[in-house]
Write an enzyme that holds these catalytic residues in place. Structure first.
Site, PDB file in Angstrom:
ATOM      1  N   TYR A 109      -2.074-109.390  37.866  1.00  0.00           N
ATOM      2  CA  TYR A 109      -2.758-108.191  38.744  1.00  0.00           C
ATOM      3  C   TYR A 109      -3.594-108.796  39.690  1.00  0.00           C
ATOM      4  O   TYR A 109      -3.964-108.120  40.432  1.00  0.00           O
ATOM      5  CB  TYR A 109      -3.579-107.353  37.742  1.00  0.00           C
ATOM      6  CG  TYR A 109      -2.679-106.400  37.063  1.00  0.00           C
ATOM      7  CD1 TYR A 109      -1.371-106.245  37.099  1.00  0.00           C
ATOM      8  CD2 TYR A 109      -3.376-105.473  35.931  1.00  0.00           C
ATOM      9  CE1 TYR A 109      -0.582-105.328  36.580  1.00  0.00           C
ATOM     10  CE2 TYR A 109      -2.836-104.509  35.382  1.00  0.00           C
ATOM     11  CZ  TYR A 109      -1.492-104.372  35.642  1.00  0.00           C
ATOM     12  OH  TYR A 109      -0.664-103.263  35.141  1.00  0.00           O
ATOM     13  N   CYS A 113      -8.812-105.725  30.305  1.00  0.00           N
ATOM     14  CA  CYS A 113      -8.300-106.345  31.484  1.00  0.00           C
ATOM     15  C   CYS A 113      -9.303-105.918  32.379  1.00  0.00           C
ATOM     16  O   CYS A 113      -9.508-105.014  33.019  1.00  0.00           O
ATOM     17  CB  CYS A 113      -6.830-105.989  32.133  1.00  0.00           C
ATOM     18  SG  CYS A 113      -6.656-106.516  33.972  1.00  0.00           S
ATOM     19  N   THR A 165      -9.563-106.913  35.837  1.00  0.00           N
ATOM     20  CA  THR A 165      -9.227-106.629  37.066  1.00  0.00           C
ATOM     21  C   THR A 165      -8.403-105.202  37.015  1.00  0.00           C
ATOM     22  O   THR A 165      -8.824-104.518  38.037  1.00  0.00           O
ATOM     23  CB  THR A 165      -7.702-107.358  37.312  1.00  0.00           C
ATOM     24  OG1 THR A 165      -8.120-108.752  36.901  1.00  0.00           O
ATOM     25  CG2 THR A 165      -7.410-107.452  38.825  1.00  0.00           C
ATOM     26  N   ASP A 177      -2.920-104.839  28.809  1.00  0.00           N
ATOM     27  CA  ASP A 177      -3.424-105.882  29.752  1.00  0.00           C
ATOM     28  C   ASP A 177      -2.239-106.044  30.679  1.00  0.00           C
ATOM     29  O   ASP A 177      -1.016-105.650  30.248  1.00  0.00           O
ATOM     30  CB  ASP A 177      -3.928-107.098  29.075  1.00  0.00           C
ATOM     31  CG  ASP A 177      -4.262-108.349  30.053  1.00  0.00           C
ATOM     32  OD1 ASP A 177      -4.755-107.971  31.116  1.00  0.00           O
ATOM     33  OD2 ASP A 177      -3.865-109.292  29.725  1.00  0.00           O
ATOM     34  N   SER A 178      -2.376-106.784  31.800  1.00  0.00           N
ATOM     35  CA  SER A 178      -1.257-107.348  32.387  1.00  0.00           C
ATOM     36  C   SER A 178      -0.389-108.304  31.726  1.00  0.00           C
ATOM     37  O   SER A 178       0.710-108.466  32.253  1.00  0.00           O
ATOM     38  CB  SER A 178      -1.582-107.872  33.756  1.00  0.00           C
ATOM     39  OG  SER A 178      -2.695-108.964  33.307  1.00  0.00           O
ATOM     40  N   CYS A 199     -12.352-112.343  32.747  1.00  0.00           N
ATOM     41  CA  CYS A 199     -10.762-112.171  32.832  1.00  0.00           C
ATOM     42  C   CYS A 199     -10.326-112.378  31.304  1.00  0.00           C
ATOM     43  O   CYS A 199     -10.828-113.396  30.602  1.00  0.00           O
ATOM     44  CB  CYS A 199      -9.921-112.897  33.822  1.00  0.00           C
ATOM     45  SG  CYS A 199      -8.305-113.128  33.411  1.00  0.00           S
ATOM     46  N   THR A 200      -9.912-111.380  30.794  1.00  0.00           N
ATOM     47  CA  THR A 200      -9.473-111.838  29.215  1.00  0.00           C
ATOM     48  C   THR A 200      -8.662-112.774  28.835  1.00  0.00           C
ATOM     49  O   THR A 200      -8.550-113.167  27.799  1.00  0.00           O
ATOM     50  CB  THR A 200      -8.903-110.260  28.647  1.00  0.00           C
ATOM     51  OG1 THR A 200      -7.782-109.959  29.510  1.00  0.00           O
ATOM     52  CG2 THR A 200      -9.977-109.072  28.849  1.00  0.00           C
ATOM     53  N   HIS A 201      -8.013-113.294  30.057  1.00  0.00           N
ATOM     54  CA  HIS A 201      -6.967-114.440  29.842  1.00  0.00           C
ATOM     55  C   HIS A 201      -7.871-115.812  29.448  1.00  0.00           C
ATOM     56  O   HIS A 201      -7.428-116.671  28.751  1.00  0.00           O
ATOM     57  CB  HIS A 201      -6.109-114.829  30.900  1.00  0.00           C
ATOM     58  CG  HIS A 201      -5.047-113.953  30.984  1.00  0.00           C
ATOM     59  ND1 HIS A 201      -4.901-112.730  31.244  1.00  0.00           N
ATOM     60  CD2 HIS A 201      -3.631-114.150  30.857  1.00  0.00           C
ATOM     61  CE1 HIS A 201      -3.638-112.127  31.362  1.00  0.00           C
ATOM     62  NE2 HIS A 201      -2.918-113.183  31.142  1.00  0.00           N
TER      63      HIS A 201
END
Ligand code: DGL
Length: 284
Positions: A43, A75, A77, A11-12, A194-196
């Site tokens: 990202y 991720c 994105t 991931d970012s 979004c995985t966040h």
């Protein structure tokens, strides 16, 4: 399944941990590396072409050190842009992506009003629009792109206890456009694309029930991704390779560094930082 199977989760930043947690629970016998491209985070602000080039470069550098069996692009994105490129260049590796969970949300929605909340990059992608066309044609879908929610999620993951009203106000500003009322119907599912965002889930649920809108179901695809990885690993032929990765789960960062807050957070996921990887980000 042989014990030395290596899963690389990418991931970012810290968001992929929401997917990693499910993988570690379901597949404790695997070897695991978590790779965060923290040098290029977030990202969401980058163009699709830049994201594709960056992910190809960072993963290319990682593959010179280890040869994973499965790479999880944790991720949205990145997944909505780069998966076909990765699959073409690395046919020996299985790639599992994370894309907006439009299909389950559309299937579960009673009123047919759903929202996809992602980075501004993800909500712009043709891929995301294709998912809506293919799986949610019977629904009214609102797309909400956020420039700041991933960074707020990182702050929250680091220090959940010191977040007060100003932090909630910032979340509310991002979340409020997700709640739509139309002809007596209300949004009933919000896809966390979004995985966040699942890092903020408890806080978002609380705000949705009190200070904005009304209670809704937040859809997080992480458990389904872990099951997909289990399935894909089960299909792979057993191949002995000598670059099968560390025995204890490790975290690599593209900055080659980690601060104390992140080190502690990674440790709570059973991940230990290793400085053996670094890949700077230079933007024109
Ligand atoms: N975690 C990411 C996603 O699922 C990206 C956040 C960012 O880097 O902007 O989209």
């Amino acid at each position: 399944m042989p014990e030395n199977r290596l899963i690389l989760t990418f991931d970012s930043g810290l968001g992929g941990l929401t997917v990693y947690r499910e993988l570690a629970l379901l597949l404790p016998q695997t070897r695991r590396i978590y790779l965060a491209d923290d040098a290029a985070f977030p990202y969401g602000r980058l163009s699709e072409d830049v994201v594709v080039a960056r992910v190809m470069d960072v993963l290319g550098a990682a593959f010179r050190i280890v040869e994973p069996d499965v790479v999880v692009i944790a991720c949205n994105t990145a997944s909505t842009a780069v998966l076909p490129h990765l699959r073409e260049l690395y046919p020996r590796i299985d790639f599992v992506g994370t894309v907006p969970a439009v299909k389950p949300a559309a299937e579960q929605s009673r009123g047919g009003l759903i929202t996809v909340l992602g980075t501004s990059g993800t909500v712009r992608r043709d891929y995301t629009h294709g998912l809506i066309r293919d799986h949610a044609a019977h629904c009214d879908v609102t797309l909400v792109g956020s420039e700041t929610l991933a960074s707020l999620a990182e702050q929250y993951a680091h220090e959940p206890d010191d977040k007060g009203d100003a932090f909630d106000d910032a979340l509310i500003a991002e979340l409020a456009p997700c709640f739509i009322e139309q002809n007596g119907r209300r949004t009933d599912h919000i896809v966390l694309a979004c995985t966040h965002y699942p890092l903020l889930r408890e806080r978002l649920e609380k705000l949705a029930g009190t200070r904005i809108g009304w209670p809704v179901s937040f859809v997080d695809p992480a458990p389904a991704i872990a099951r997909r990885v289990e399935y894909v690993l089960g299909l792979r032929r057993s191949e002995a390779h000598d670059r099968c990765g560390p025995e204890a789960p490790q975290v690599w960062t593209s900055s080659g560094k980690v601060d104390d807050l992140s080190r502690r957070l990674f440790a709570s996921y059973g991940l230990e930082f290793s400085p053996e990887f670094s890949f700077p980000f230079e933007q024109d």
